[in-house]
Structure formats: structure tokens, C-alpha cells
Design a protein around this motif. Structure first.
Motif, short mmCIF file in Angstrom:
data_model
loop_
_atom_site.label_atom_id
_atom_site.label_comp_id
_atom_site.label_asym_id
_atom_site.label_seq_id
_atom_site.Cartn_x
_atom_site.Cartn_y
_atom_site.Cartn_z
N GLU A 88 -13.55 0.49 12.88
CA GLU A 88 -13.78 -0.93 13.05
C GLU A 88 -13.13 -1.43 14.35
O GLU A 88 -13.75 -2.17 15.13
CB GLU A 88 -13.20 -1.70 11.85
N GLY A 89 -11.90 -0.99 14.61
CA GLY A 89 -11.22 -1.38 15.84
C GLY A 89 -11.95 -0.88 17.08
O GLY A 89 -12.10 -1.61 18.07
N LEU A 90 -12.41 0.35 17.02
CA LEU A 90 -13.15 0.92 18.16
C LEU A 90 -14.46 0.18 18.37
O LEU A 90 -14.88 -0.05 19.52
CB LEU A 90 -13.40 2.41 17.93
N LEU A 91 -15.15 -0.21 17.29
CA LEU A 91 -16.40 -0.97 17.43
C LEU A 91 -16.14 -2.34 18.05
O LEU A 91 -16.89 -2.79 18.92
CB LEU A 91 -17.09 -1.12 16.07
N ILE A 95 -17.64 -3.64 21.57
CA ILE A 95 -18.35 -4.92 21.71
C ILE A 95 -17.69 -5.77 22.78
O ILE A 95 -18.37 -6.40 23.62
CB ILE A 95 -18.41 -5.65 20.35
N SER A 96 -16.37 -5.79 22.78
CA SER A 96 -15.64 -6.57 23.79
C SER A 96 -15.93 -6.04 25.19
O SER A 96 -16.18 -6.81 26.13
CB SER A 96 -14.15 -6.52 23.48
N ILE A 97 -15.91 -4.74 25.35
CA ILE A 97 -16.20 -4.13 26.67
C ILE A 97 -17.63 -4.44 27.07
O ILE A 97 -17.91 -4.76 28.24
CB ILE A 97 -15.92 -2.61 26.64
N LYS A 98 -18.55 -4.35 26.12
CA LYS A 98 -19.96 -4.65 26.43
C LYS A 98 -20.09 -6.12 26.87
O LYS A 98 -20.82 -6.41 27.84
CB LYS A 98 -20.81 -4.39 25.19
N ASP A 99 -19.39 -7.03 26.18
CA ASP A 99 -19.42 -8.45 26.57
C ASP A 99 -18.84 -8.63 27.97
O ASP A 99 -19.36 -9.42 28.78
CB ASP A 99 -18.65 -9.31 25.56
N GLN A 100 -17.77 -7.91 28.28
CA GLN A 100 -17.17 -8.00 29.62
C GLN A 100 -18.14 -7.49 30.67
O GLN A 100 -18.27 -8.07 31.75
CB GLN A 100 -15.86 -7.21 29.67
N LEU A 101 -18.81 -6.39 30.39
CA LEU A 101 -19.78 -5.85 31.34
C LEU A 101 -20.94 -6.83 31.54
O LEU A 101 -21.40 -7.04 32.66
CB LEU A 101 -20.33 -4.51 30.84
N ASN A 102 -21.40 -7.42 30.46
CA ASN A 102 -22.49 -8.39 30.56
C ASN A 102 -22.05 -9.61 31.37
O ASN A 102 -22.82 -10.13 32.18
CB ASN A 102 -22.97 -8.82 29.18
N ARG A 107 -24.77 -11.95 32.95
CA ARG A 107 -25.64 -12.20 31.80
C ARG A 107 -24.79 -12.62 30.61
O ARG A 107 -23.65 -12.20 30.47
CB ARG A 107 -26.39 -10.93 31.40
N SER A 108 -25.38 -13.45 29.78
CA SER A 108 -24.67 -13.83 28.56
C SER A 108 -25.16 -12.95 27.42
O SER A 108 -26.29 -12.46 27.46
CB SER A 108 -24.90 -15.30 28.24
N PRO A 109 -24.35 -12.76 26.40
CA PRO A 109 -24.79 -11.90 25.29
C PRO A 109 -26.01 -12.43 24.58
O PRO A 109 -26.78 -11.67 24.01
CB PRO A 109 -23.58 -11.90 24.31
N SER A 110 -26.29 -13.75 24.67
CA SER A 110 -27.49 -14.31 24.00
C SER A 110 -28.75 -14.00 24.80
O SER A 110 -29.85 -14.08 24.26
CB SER A 110 -27.33 -15.82 23.82
N ASP A 111 -28.61 -13.64 26.09
CA ASP A 111 -29.78 -13.29 26.88
C ASP A 111 -30.36 -11.96 26.46
O ASP A 111 -31.53 -11.68 26.70
CB ASP A 111 -29.42 -13.24 28.37
N LEU A 112 -29.49 -11.12 25.93
CA LEU A 112 -29.95 -9.78 25.54
C LEU A 112 -30.70 -9.85 24.23
O LEU A 112 -30.23 -10.44 23.27
CB LEU A 112 -28.76 -8.83 25.42
#
Length: 118
Positions: A88-91, A95-102, A107-112
Motif C-alpha cells: 500500500e505504501g509503495l502504491l 501515485i505520488s511520483i506519477k502525479d509529480q511527473l504529470n 498536465r493535471s491528473p484529471s487530464d489523463l
């Protein structure tokens, strides 16, 4: 005197007869016959009880095995709680890293949008 003598002889005869009957009734062969009769009457019932007890023991052993297996499974699930929390922590971290990359790419996460399966 005659009557007293007859009573004495009658008492002796009945005492001897009683003693003979007692000896015959308690003779070892008669005792063994009675024992044999008792065993012959009791043995089928005892054999049935033994068979029933063996069946119950088998069923009990099966139930005990099932309960022990279930307890072991629950214990293993409780022990795996640490691994699930780690996942759960790794997920969350992914997600946090993916949001930072976006956000760094503008891009915002809602655009994806999730890819469609069709």
C-alpha cells in the motif's frame, strides 16, 4: 423320640441337599458357562460401540485438522498484514511520483484518461 429323630434326619437330608445344590450351582464349569453366555450376549453390543467410537474419532480428527488448517490460514493472513501495508505504501508512493511527473510535464491528473479497452 420318633418324631424328634425324624426331624433331625429330615434336617440332615435338607442340609445335604442344600449343600449339593450350592456346590453344583457354583461349580467352575457352571461359572464358565455363565461367563460364556454373558460374553455371547454382550459382545455384539460392545463391538458396535467400538465401531461407533472409531467412526467418531475419525470424524473428530478430520474436524480438528480442518480447524487447525483454518487457524493456520488466519495466522498467515495476519502475518502478511505487514506485506500488504508495504505494498500500500509503495502504491501511494508510485501515485505520488506519477502525479509529480504529470505536474512537471504540465498536465493535471484529471487530464489523463484511462485507455479504452475497445
Amino acid at each position: 423320640m420318633e418324631e424328634a429323630e425324624m426331624q433331625l434326619k429330615g434336617k440332615k437330608v435338607t442340609d445335604k441337599f442344600t449343600e449339593s445344590v450350592y456346590v453344583l450351582a457354583n461349580e467352575p464349569s457352571v461359572a464358565l458357562y455363565r461367563l460364556q453366555e454373558h460374553v455371547r450376549r454382550s459382545l455384539p453390543e460392545l463391538a458396535q460401540h467400538k465401531s461407533d467410537m472409531q467412526n467418531w474419532e475419525e470424524q473428530s480428527q478430520g474436524a480438528i485438522y480442518t480447524v487447525e488448517y483454518a487457524c493456520s490460514a488466519v495466522k498467515n493472513l495476519m502475518d502478511s498484514n505487514i506485506h500488504f501495508r508495504s505494498i500500500e505504501g509503495l502504491l501511494k508512493q508510485a501515485i505520488s511520483i506519477k502525479d509529480q511527473l504529470n505536474s512537471s510535464q504540465g498536465r493535471s491528473p484529471s487530464d489523463l484518461k484511462p485507455p479504452s479497452l475497445a
